[in-house]
Design a protein around this motif. Structure first.
Motif, PDB file in Angstrom:
ATOM      1  N   VAL A 144       0.842  -0.994  -0.649  1.00 24.98           N
ATOM      2  CA  VAL A 144       0.425   0.135   0.181  1.00 24.98           C
ATOM      3  C   VAL A 144       0.769   0.958   0.220  1.00 24.98           C
ATOM      4  O   VAL A 144       1.718   1.291   0.437  1.00 24.98           O
ATOM      5  CB  VAL A 144      -0.932  -0.016   1.214  1.00 24.98           C
ATOM      6  CG1 VAL A 144      -1.820   1.312   0.752  1.00 24.98           C
ATOM      7  CG2 VAL A 144      -1.958  -1.277   1.328  1.00 24.98           C
ATOM      8  N   ARG A 145       0.511   2.086  -1.101  1.00 27.53           N
ATOM      9  CA  ARG A 145       1.461   2.884  -1.060  1.00 27.53           C
ATOM     10  C   ARG A 145       0.294   4.475  -0.667  1.00 27.53           C
ATOM     11  O   ARG A 145      -0.340   5.089  -1.276  1.00 27.53           O
ATOM     12  CB  ARG A 145       2.147   3.500  -2.804  1.00 27.53           C
ATOM     13  CG  ARG A 145       2.646   4.908  -2.582  1.00 27.53           C
ATOM     14  CD  ARG A 145       3.457   5.198  -4.007  1.00 27.53           C
ATOM     15  NE  ARG A 145       2.353   5.173  -5.249  1.00 27.53           N
ATOM     16  CZ  ARG A 145       2.760   5.095  -6.392  1.00 27.53           C
ATOM     17  NH1 ARG A 145       3.828   4.922  -6.607  1.00 27.53           N
ATOM     18  NH2 ARG A 145       1.600   5.363  -7.354  1.00 27.53           N
ATOM     19  N   PRO A 146       0.872   4.767   0.301  1.00 22.49           N
ATOM     20  CA  PRO A 146       0.283   6.768   0.781  1.00 22.49           C
ATOM     21  C   PRO A 146       0.125   7.461  -0.562  1.00 22.49           C
ATOM     22  O   PRO A 146       1.268   7.774  -0.586  1.00 22.49           O
ATOM     23  CB  PRO A 146       1.038   6.458   2.050  1.00 22.49           C
ATOM     24  CG  PRO A 146       1.348   5.840   2.864  1.00 22.49           C
ATOM     25  CD  PRO A 146       1.547   5.086   1.637  1.00 22.49           C
ATOM     26  N   THR A 147      -1.111   7.758  -0.430  1.00 21.85           N
ATOM     27  CA  THR A 147      -1.362   9.644  -0.877  1.00 21.85           C
ATOM     28  C   THR A 147      -1.458  10.379  -0.768  1.00 21.85           C
ATOM     29  O   THR A 147      -0.899  11.126  -1.786  1.00 21.85           O
ATOM     30  CB  THR A 147      -1.947   8.182  -2.351  1.00 21.85           C
ATOM     31  OG1 THR A 147      -3.306   8.583  -2.460  1.00 21.85           O
ATOM     32  CG2 THR A 147      -1.592   7.291  -3.301  1.00 21.85           C
ATOM     33  N   ASP A 153      -5.214   5.398  -1.015  1.00 21.49           N
ATOM     34  CA  ASP A 153      -4.127   5.334  -0.940  1.00 21.49           C
ATOM     35  C   ASP A 153      -3.972   4.081  -2.392  1.00 21.49           C
ATOM     36  O   ASP A 153      -4.875   3.406  -3.452  1.00 21.49           O
ATOM     37  CB  ASP A 153      -3.518   4.419  -0.210  1.00 21.49           C
ATOM     38  CG  ASP A 153      -3.202   5.235   1.543  1.00 21.49           C
ATOM     39  OD1 ASP A 153      -3.194   5.826   1.041  1.00 21.49           O
ATOM     40  OD2 ASP A 153      -3.491   4.549   2.252  1.00 21.49           O
ATOM     41  N   ASP A 154      -3.045   3.978  -2.847  1.00 22.75           N
ATOM     42  CA  ASP A 154      -2.781   3.002  -4.240  1.00 22.75           C
ATOM     43  C   ASP A 154      -2.176   1.941  -3.597  1.00 22.75           C
ATOM     44  O   ASP A 154      -1.404   1.700  -2.930  1.00 22.75           O
ATOM     45  CB  ASP A 154      -1.759   3.964  -4.781  1.00 22.75           C
ATOM     46  CG  ASP A 154      -1.767   4.869  -5.673  1.00 22.75           C
ATOM     47  OD1 ASP A 154      -3.070   5.193  -6.273  1.00 22.75           O
ATOM     48  OD2 ASP A 154      -1.039   6.011  -6.228  1.00 22.75           O
ATOM     49  N   THR A 155      -2.781   1.171  -4.188  1.00 20.31           N
ATOM     50  CA  THR A 155      -1.970  -0.597  -4.365  1.00 20.31           C
ATOM     51  C   THR A 155      -1.344  -0.863  -5.226  1.00 20.31           C
ATOM     52  O   THR A 155      -1.491  -0.742  -6.982  1.00 20.31           O
ATOM     53  CB  THR A 155      -3.273  -1.592  -4.167  1.00 20.31           C
ATOM     54  OG1 THR A 155      -4.591  -1.231  -3.039  1.00 20.31           O
ATOM     55  CG2 THR A 155      -2.227  -2.888  -4.133  1.00 20.31           C
ATOM     56  N   LEU A 156       0.076  -1.300  -4.590  1.00 22.07           N
ATOM     57  CA  LEU A 156       1.604  -1.379  -6.223  1.00 22.07           C
ATOM     58  C   LEU A 156       1.423  -3.097  -5.913  1.00 22.07           C
ATOM     59  O   LEU A 156       1.481  -3.800  -4.949  1.00 22.07           O
ATOM     60  CB  LEU A 156       2.359  -0.850  -5.509  1.00 22.07           C
ATOM     61  CG  LEU A 156       2.665   0.621  -4.802  1.00 22.07           C
ATOM     62  CD1 LEU A 156       4.251   1.037  -4.279  1.00 22.07           C
ATOM     63  CD2 LEU A 156       2.219   1.175  -6.260  1.00 22.07           C
ATOM     64  N   VAL A 157       1.501  -3.701  -7.008  1.00 16.87           N
ATOM     65  CA  VAL A 157       1.589  -4.869  -7.338  1.00 16.87           C
ATOM     66  C   VAL A 157       3.763  -5.139  -7.513  1.00 16.87           C
ATOM     67  O   VAL A 157       4.049  -4.645  -8.362  1.00 16.87           O
ATOM     68  CB  VAL A 157       1.226  -5.290  -8.678  1.00 16.87           C
ATOM     69  CG1 VAL A 157       0.881  -7.212  -8.869  1.00 16.87           C
ATOM     70  CG2 VAL A 157       0.100  -5.415  -8.967  1.00 16.87           C
ATOM     71  N   VAL A 177       1.592   0.729 -10.069  1.00 21.24           N
ATOM     72  CA  VAL A 177       0.085   0.623  -9.688  1.00 21.24           C
ATOM     73  C   VAL A 177      -0.763  -1.047 -10.478  1.00 21.24           C
ATOM     74  O   VAL A 177      -1.176  -0.552 -11.258  1.00 21.24           O
ATOM     75  CB  VAL A 177      -0.240   1.991 -10.377  1.00 21.24           C
ATOM     76  CG1 VAL A 177      -1.790   2.112  -9.076  1.00 21.24           C
ATOM     77  CG2 VAL A 177       0.420   2.964  -9.653  1.00 21.24           C
ATOM     78  N   LYS A 178      -1.003  -1.222  -9.159  1.00 21.26           N
ATOM     79  CA  LYS A 178      -2.409  -2.165  -8.987  1.00 21.26           C
ATOM     80  C   LYS A 178      -3.052  -2.500  -9.987  1.00 21.26           C
ATOM     81  O   LYS A 178      -4.130  -0.624 -10.615  1.00 21.26           O
ATOM     82  CB  LYS A 178      -3.505  -2.547  -8.366  1.00 21.26           C
ATOM     83  CG  LYS A 178      -3.517  -3.848  -8.492  1.00 21.26           C
ATOM     84  CD  LYS A 178      -4.216  -4.762  -7.374  1.00 21.26           C
ATOM     85  CE  LYS A 178      -4.800  -5.905  -6.885  1.00 21.26           C
ATOM     86  NZ  LYS A 178      -5.228  -6.225  -5.851  1.00 21.26           N
ATOM     87  N   GLY A 179      -3.723  -2.912 -11.869  1.00 18.82           N
ATOM     88  CA  GLY A 179      -4.275  -2.335 -12.909  1.00 18.82           C
ATOM     89  C   GLY A 179      -3.545  -2.148 -14.391  1.00 18.82           C
ATOM     90  O   GLY A 179      -4.185  -1.995 -15.219  1.00 18.82           O
ATOM     91  N   ILE A 180      -2.138  -1.630 -14.080  1.00 20.53           N
ATOM     92  CA  ILE A 180      -1.538  -1.569 -14.523  1.00 20.53           C
ATOM     93  C   ILE A 180      -0.455  -3.038 -14.976  1.00 20.53           C
ATOM     94  O   ILE A 180       0.186  -3.224 -13.985  1.00 20.53           O
ATOM     95  CB  ILE A 180      -0.139  -0.478 -14.636  1.00 20.53           C
ATOM     96  CG1 ILE A 180      -0.903   1.027 -14.645  1.00 20.53           C
ATOM     97  CG2 ILE A 180       1.068  -0.418 -15.626  1.00 20.53           C
ATOM     98  CD1 ILE A 180      -0.240   2.340 -14.465  1.00 20.53           C
ATOM     99  N   ASN A 181      -0.370  -3.347 -15.929  1.00 24.43           N
ATOM    100  CA  ASN A 181       0.245  -5.396 -15.697  1.00 24.43           C
ATOM    101  C   ASN A 181       1.677  -5.058 -16.911  1.00 24.43           C
ATOM    102  O   ASN A 181       2.061  -5.138 -18.340  1.00 24.43           O
ATOM    103  CB  ASN A 181      -0.598  -5.380 -16.107  1.00 24.43           C
ATOM    104  CG  ASN A 181      -0.120  -7.231 -16.604  1.00 24.43           C
ATOM    105  OD1 ASN A 181       0.981  -7.865 -16.448  1.00 24.43           O
ATOM    106  ND2 ASN A 181      -0.976  -8.497 -17.203  1.00 24.43           N
TER     107      ASN A 181
END
Length: 195
Positions: A144-147, A153-157, A177-181
């Motif tokens: 989890v990356r605080p924004t 907050d962003d979720t990072l993969v 960032v989650k959603g960018i593969n």
């Protein structure tokens, strides 16, 4: 390798970068005078230049045009467009075992004091993989990356590889960032790693 390079080109399109040549070298810009590098391409036109850390003796390719920030003596952070690649070298007397690393991650998740900025979920469990002639541990986790106070907050993969040689452990983490593969591209970058 060519198929992997094509997959990397597609995967990194969200980052504005291209692929690698079939022989593993970084492709050069076309000779035509009208060439305009894609966003994220190095100013020289190289799509995947090689980062080399001489003090620790390792190298890997990365998307051209990304910002390189070295952290002496042997670590680096390469980033752009909200994506990041970090390589951190630490001392470790023995080779990491994927089952032991998986248990460590699971124990962290169960700990009520666990910092979600370091680990919030395990997407793909730790496995042993082969990278060239060397063995490595690969895992995909979330952080989890605080924004900010008014933004969620962003979720990072994070695609993470553990490489070991002669008492040194290199942790190669590549995040988006989650959603960018960017999985295929990050696996291509990891496959270029050499001690």
């Amino acid at each position: 390798m060519l198929a992997a390079a094509v997959a990397a080109s597609v995967a990194l399109s969200s980052c504005g970068t291209g692929g690698s040549s079939s022989d593993g070298s970084s492709p050069q810009a076309p000779a035509s005078s009208g060439y305009v590098p894609a966003s994220g391409t190095d100013a020289s036109g190289i799509l995947f230049p090689t980062y080399t850390n001489k003090s620790a003796g390792y190298s890997f390719v990365y998307p051209g045009g990304w910002r390189v920030a070295e952290k002496p003596p042997a670590s680096v952070r390469i980033s752009r467009f909200g994506n990041a690649i970090t390589a951190v070298v630490t001392e470790r007397p023995s080779v990491p075992f994927y089952k032991g690393y998986q248990k460590t991650l699971e124990d962290k998740l169960k700990d009520p004091k666990n910092d979600k900025k370091q680990l919030s979920a395990i997407d793909q469990p730790a496995t042993q993989v082969k990278v060239g002639k060397q063995k490595a541990v690969r895992v995909v986790i979330e952080q989890v990356r605080p924004t900010g106070p008014t933004t969620p907050d962003d979720t990072l993969v994070v695609v993470r590889y553990l490489f070991w040689k002669d008492g040194k452990l290199l942790t190669l983490s590549m995040s988006s960032v989650k959603g960018i593969n960017n999985m295929a591209a990050y696996d291509l970058i990891a496959s270029s790693f050499r001690w």
